[in-house]
Design a protein around this motif. Structure first.
Motif, PDB file in Angstrom:
ATOM      1  N   LEU A 100      56.337   4.306  38.296  1.00 38.04           N
ATOM      2  CA  LEU A 100      57.550   4.463  39.093  1.00 38.04           C
ATOM      3  C   LEU A 100      57.620   5.835  39.743  1.00 38.04           C
ATOM      4  O   LEU A 100      58.101   5.982  40.872  1.00 38.04           O
ATOM      5  N   LEU A 101      57.114   6.856  39.033  1.00 38.30           N
ATOM      6  CA  LEU A 101      57.135   8.198  39.605  1.00 38.30           C
ATOM      7  C   LEU A 101      56.292   8.244  40.865  1.00 38.30           C
ATOM      8  O   LEU A 101      56.698   8.784  41.899  1.00 38.30           O
ATOM      9  N   ILE A 102      55.098   7.670  40.814  1.00 38.94           N
ATOM     10  CA  ILE A 102      54.214   7.644  41.980  1.00 38.94           C
ATOM     11  C   ILE A 102      54.868   6.884  43.123  1.00 38.94           C
ATOM     12  O   ILE A 102      54.824   7.293  44.284  1.00 38.94           O
ATOM     13  N   ILE A 103      55.460   5.758  42.796  1.00 34.51           N
ATOM     14  CA  ILE A 103      56.086   4.929  43.818  1.00 34.51           C
ATOM     15  C   ILE A 103      57.206   5.690  44.518  1.00 34.51           C
ATOM     16  O   ILE A 103      57.347   5.649  45.735  1.00 34.51           O
ATOM     17  N   MET A 104      57.990   6.433  43.746  1.00 33.58           N
ATOM     18  CA  MET A 104      59.082   7.188  44.350  1.00 33.58           C
ATOM     19  C   MET A 104      58.539   8.307  45.245  1.00 33.58           C
ATOM     20  O   MET A 104      59.016   8.539  46.351  1.00 33.58           O
ATOM     21  N   LEU A 105      57.493   8.977  44.759  1.00 35.17           N
ATOM     22  CA  LEU A 105      56.915  10.058  45.548  1.00 35.17           C
ATOM     23  C   LEU A 105      56.262   9.539  46.819  1.00 35.17           C
ATOM     24  O   LEU A 105      56.285  10.185  47.859  1.00 35.17           O
ATOM     25  N   ALA A 106      55.653   8.364  46.709  1.00 34.38           N
ATOM     26  CA  ALA A 106      54.897   7.828  47.840  1.00 34.38           C
ATOM     27  C   ALA A 106      55.745   6.948  48.750  1.00 34.38           C
ATOM     28  O   ALA A 106      55.211   6.298  49.639  1.00 34.38           O
ATOM     29  N   GLY A 107      57.039   6.923  48.538  1.00 36.30           N
ATOM     30  CA  GLY A 107      57.899   6.072  49.337  1.00 36.30           C
ATOM     31  C   GLY A 107      57.792   6.339  50.825  1.00 36.30           C
ATOM     32  O   GLY A 107      57.988   5.457  51.647  1.00 36.30           O
ATOM     33  N   SER A 108      57.434   7.587  51.166  1.00 39.70           N
ATOM     34  CA  SER A 108      57.318   7.929  52.580  1.00 39.70           C
ATOM     35  C   SER A 108      56.191   7.187  53.279  1.00 39.70           C
ATOM     36  O   SER A 108      56.158   7.100  54.498  1.00 39.70           O
ATOM     37  N   ILE A 109      55.235   6.641  52.464  1.00 37.71           N
ATOM     38  CA  ILE A 109      54.122   5.916  53.075  1.00 37.71           C
ATOM     39  C   ILE A 109      54.635   4.689  53.817  1.00 37.71           C
ATOM     40  O   ILE A 109      54.201   4.367  54.906  1.00 37.71           O
ATOM     41  N   THR A 110      55.564   3.990  53.198  1.00 35.83           N
ATOM     42  CA  THR A 110      56.036   2.741  53.773  1.00 35.83           C
ATOM     43  C   THR A 110      57.451   2.825  54.302  1.00 35.83           C
ATOM     44  O   THR A 110      57.909   1.931  54.995  1.00 35.83           O
ATOM     45  N   GLY A 111      58.161   3.874  53.921  1.00 38.99           N
ATOM     46  CA  GLY A 111      59.546   3.989  54.343  1.00 38.99           C
ATOM     47  C   GLY A 111      60.486   3.153  53.506  1.00 38.99           C
ATOM     48  O   GLY A 111      61.654   3.025  53.820  1.00 38.99           O
ATOM     49  N   VAL A 112      59.991   2.577  52.406  1.00 37.65           N
ATOM     50  CA  VAL A 112      60.816   1.771  51.520  1.00 37.65           C
ATOM     51  C   VAL A 112      61.031   2.541  50.230  1.00 37.65           C
ATOM     52  O   VAL A 112      60.076   3.035  49.634  1.00 37.65           O
ATOM     53  N   GLN A 113      62.248   2.657  49.782  1.00 36.63           N
ATOM     54  CA  GLN A 113      62.529   3.382  48.560  1.00 36.63           C
ATOM     55  C   GLN A 113      62.390   2.458  47.351  1.00 36.63           C
ATOM     56  O   GLN A 113      62.904   1.345  47.343  1.00 36.63           O
TER      57      GLN A 113
ATOM     58  N   LYS B 150      69.311 -13.850  49.728  1.00 35.80           N
ATOM     59  CA  LYS B 150      69.254 -12.422  49.402  1.00 35.80           C
ATOM     60  C   LYS B 150      68.012 -12.106  48.572  1.00 35.80           C
ATOM     61  O   LYS B 150      67.254 -11.180  48.882  1.00 35.80           O
ATOM     62  N   THR B 151      67.794 -12.859  47.502  1.00 41.08           N
ATOM     63  CA  THR B 151      66.669 -12.570  46.607  1.00 41.08           C
ATOM     64  C   THR B 151      65.328 -12.899  47.253  1.00 41.08           C
ATOM     65  O   THR B 151      64.325 -12.238  46.979  1.00 41.08           O
ATOM     66  N   TYR B 152      65.303 -13.918  48.100  1.00 38.28           N
ATOM     67  CA  TYR B 152      64.092 -14.258  48.856  1.00 38.28           C
ATOM     68  C   TYR B 152      63.690 -13.089  49.753  1.00 38.28           C
ATOM     69  O   TYR B 152      62.515 -12.691  49.803  1.00 38.28           O
ATOM     70  N   ASP B 153      64.669 -12.525  50.455  1.00 38.13           N
ATOM     71  CA  ASP B 153      64.389 -11.381  51.333  1.00 38.13           C
ATOM     72  C   ASP B 153      63.919 -10.177  50.518  1.00 38.13           C
ATOM     73  O   ASP B 153      63.006  -9.449  50.928  1.00 38.13           O
ATOM     74  N   GLU B 154      64.545  -9.951  49.361  1.00 39.70           N
ATOM     75  CA  GLU B 154      64.149  -8.827  48.503  1.00 39.70           C
ATOM     76  C   GLU B 154      62.711  -8.985  48.026  1.00 39.70           C
ATOM     77  O   GLU B 154      61.958  -8.007  47.957  1.00 39.70           O
ATOM     78  N   ALA B 155      62.321 -10.217  47.660  1.00 39.72           N
ATOM     79  CA  ALA B 155      60.949 -10.469  47.206  1.00 39.72           C
ATOM     80  C   ALA B 155      59.945 -10.158  48.307  1.00 39.72           C
ATOM     81  O   ALA B 155      58.890  -9.561  48.065  1.00 39.72           O
TER      82      ALA B 155
ATOM     83  N   TYR C 171      57.113  -7.268  48.114  1.00 39.83           N
ATOM     84  CA  TYR C 171      55.707  -7.620  48.321  1.00 39.83           C
ATOM     85  C   TYR C 171      55.081  -6.719  49.386  1.00 39.83           C
ATOM     86  O   TYR C 171      53.983  -6.177  49.199  1.00 39.83           O
ATOM     87  N   ASN C 172      55.769  -6.552  50.494  1.00 33.77           N
ATOM     88  CA  ASN C 172      55.248  -5.698  51.561  1.00 33.77           C
ATOM     89  C   ASN C 172      55.132  -4.252  51.104  1.00 33.77           C
ATOM     90  O   ASN C 172      54.150  -3.559  51.416  1.00 33.77           O
TER      91      ASN C 172
ATOM     92  N   HIS D  40      52.393 -10.124  41.384  1.00 31.84           N
ATOM     93  CA  HIS D  40      53.703 -10.620  40.967  1.00 31.84           C
ATOM     94  C   HIS D  40      54.556 -11.018  42.159  1.00 31.84           C
ATOM     95  O   HIS D  40      55.097 -12.133  42.208  1.00 31.84           O
ATOM     96  N   PHE D  41      54.668 -10.129  43.133  1.00 30.97           N
ATOM     97  CA  PHE D  41      55.538 -10.416  44.273  1.00 30.97           C
ATOM     98  C   PHE D  41      54.908 -11.412  45.240  1.00 30.97           C
ATOM     99  O   PHE D  41      55.620 -12.126  45.943  1.00 30.97           O
ATOM    100  N   SER D  42      53.584 -11.498  45.238  1.00 32.21           N
ATOM    101  CA  SER D  42      52.921 -12.561  45.993  1.00 32.21           C
ATOM    102  C   SER D  42      53.292 -13.918  45.417  1.00 32.21           C
ATOM    103  O   SER D  42      53.574 -14.876  46.166  1.00 32.21           O
TER     104      SER D  42
END
Length: 548
Positions: A9-22, A172-177, A181-182, A255-257
């Motif tokens: 989770l730490l890496i994901i938060m730091l790398a959020g700028s790669i995709t623009g998704v938090q 809502k949950t379909y869009d979140e999935a 995934y992306n 998982h998200f696929s």
């Protein structure tokens, strides 16, 4: 209840700028890894908040005799050939293996080690399945999808309003999935690409922080790669295992696929594999005897926590030393079905299980009456049910996680039910798993469920997180009590487990899914953490009092 997707989770938060998704979630404050088998250890002697099973074996249980206890694991399947589960799998002695005959006349042919309720007579197995939400959405859309609200008949108004809620939830949950995934796909691809790029740019096999600091380039891609990999090194360490990071991210992508391609796919329905009359909730005998299934990772992990051999010097030590695991497969990659859950409980009870572990759950239960009937049957037979509270970071006093101990259309609750939340090894604000559900009126107790190392298929071992791991910790302690004090009933054992739980004065923890601090005691009925040592002391006292 499928296990949580493990990730950095730490890496994901730091790398959020790669995709623009938090990324959602919090980072555990305690960055130190606990001992491999921390869940069986003791706070006083080992400085971790385990269940104190080792302390119990070395003191109260030393020299005591025990009786074998059968624990049914209703799950995705179990690798019954695992090296650390040998001698720990329940065997139906009345059944002759693979002779095509129902020798014991229990309605299930060749059920030597248990039963698979999501398999077909031709040997095929359900792998993925849809969410229950998807199944309800498909059914109601056929009836209400094109109707104008003002044209809904009065007698259908309640169901129509339910359809509106389901439609909103599904979309809502379909869009979140899709978003998740992306996000994970892009994150995984970019981290791998940046790591390879920097190794080639620097001409090294192992990148150091000094290498990164020495990069002086005008290339924006190289600079972005340096910054992202540098942040990972600074926060994880220069010995960061990029193969492990990639493996975790691959798991998230998979998982998200599956969520996108199967769980929320309105065209997908694998039930023809089973070949049952799905509308007949009380049909028996369907399924097959393949208790492993296509991927028994989750169920094998659960089984190991309860029963891994304590004396073979392999892998790990399970909590209970005299226990047999009855394997009942009913949980696909997707939501389990109420009919299968009900039949799985009844099968376990009828075939001698004294405890049933249920590390699964979902947000909708359209055939709850069938599950309630099975739970009442287990209650009438004195069988203890242990259920994982769920991994949605929510208060299940308000938002349900099925199956539940509360019977439908009633305030009555099953007296043989333990609902379990997940805890971590320290006593800081991150003591409760950031993913764990909770509930002052619903969750009975907390148990270790963060970074739990246990058995996985093909003689492997891995660490998983989840209330799916907390439930078997509790089932294991319950089995220990039943094994050494067989005169106690399931109801007494439930009472002992909750009353003997470890309390923490003024412990403030981060409420799952929130940033606020709350009293740990306010997240469950008992307000405590399971404690095998104190539970066994209480059991000993109860038995001695009856004898005197």
């Amino acid at each position: 209840m499928k296990r949580r997707v493990r990730g950095f989770l730490l890496i994901i938060m730091l790398a959020g700028s790669i995709t623009g998704v938090q990324a959602q979630g919090t980072v555990q404050e305690n960055s130190q890894l606990p001992p491999k088998e921390w869940f069986i250890l003791d706070p006083a002697t080992d400085n971790v908040q385990g269940v104190s099973a080792e302390k119990a074996y070395n003191t109260i249980l030393k020299g005591k005799k025990s009786k074998t206890v059968t624990v049914a694991v209703i799950d995705s399947g179990v690798d019954i050939d695992h090296e650390d589960l040998q001698g720990k799998i329940w065997v139906n002695e009345k059944e002759i293996a693979d002779n095509g005959i129902d020798d014991d006349k229990n309605g299930y042919i060749d059920d030597k080690y248990g039963w698979n309720f999501i398999g077909g007579k031709d040997g095929r197995n359900v792998k993925q399945d849809t969410h229950e939400l998807t199944r309800i959405y498909v059914k109601l859309k056929e009836k209400y999808g094109d109707i104008e609200p003002k044209k809904v008949r009065k007698k259908d108004r309640e169901e129509y309003d339910y359809w509106v809620k389901v439609k909103e939830d599904f979309e809502k949950t379909y869009d979140e999935a899709h978003q998740q995934y992306n996000f994970y796909s892009n994150l995984r691809d970019n981290i791998v690409r940046f790591h390879v790029l920097l190794k080639a740019y620097l001409g090294v096999e192992q990148i150091s922080l000094d290498d990164l600091r020495g990069i002086n380039s005008q290339d924006s891609i190289v600079l972005t790669a340096r910054n992202i990999i540098g942040m990972i090194y600074q926060n994880v360490g220069e010995d960061a295992d990029f193969d492990k990071i990639t493996e975790d991210l691959d798991g998230a992508v998979e998982h998200f696929s599956n969520q996108v391609n199967f769980a929320f796919n309105t065209e997908f329905n694998p039930r023809d594999i089973v070949g049952d009359n799905y509308e007949d909730l009380y049909e028996k005998g369907y399924g097959n005897n393949d208790v492993k299934g296509h991927d028994p990772s989750h169920g094998t992990h659960v089984a190991g926590i309860i029963a891994a051999n304590r004396n073979n010097e392999l892998g790990i030590k399970g909590i209970a030393d005299n226990v047999k695991i009855m394997v009942v497969r009913a949980v696909p990659d997707g939501d389990e079905r109420d009919k299968d859950v009900a039949n799985a409980i009844i099968y376990a009870v009828d075939n001698g299980a004294q405890i049933i572990n249920m590390s699964f759950g979902k947000s909708y239960s359209p055939q709850k009456e069938a599950v309630d009937k099975a739970v009442k049957y287990a209650e009438s037979k004195g069988v203890l049910l242990v259920h994982a509270a769920g991994n949605s970071s929510k208060d299940i006093d308000k938002g349900l996680n099925f199956p539940t101990k509360t019977y439908d259309n009633s305030k009555a609750k099953a007296s043989n039910w333990l609902e379990v939340g997940a805890s971590a090894w320290g006593t800081g604000s991150d003591f409760v798993g950031e993913f764990s559900n909770y509930g002052k009126e619903t969750v009975d107790i907390f148990a270790p469920g963060v970074d739990i190392y246990s058995t996985t298929p093909d003689n492997n071992y891995k660490s998983f997180d989840g209330t799916s791991m907390a439930a078997p910790n509790t089932a294991g302690v319950a089995a220990l009590l039943m094994s050494y004090y067989p005169q106690l009933t399931a109801f007494q054992i439930k009472d002992i487990i909750t009353k003997s739980s470890r309390k923490f004065d003024n412990l403030k923890v981060t409420k799952p899914g929130k940033e606020e601090l709350v009293d740990f005691k306010d997240l469950s009925i008992s307000g405590g953490l399971i404690n095998a040592y104190e539970a066994l002391k209480m059991a000993e006292s109860m038995v001695m009092d009856k004898q005197n």
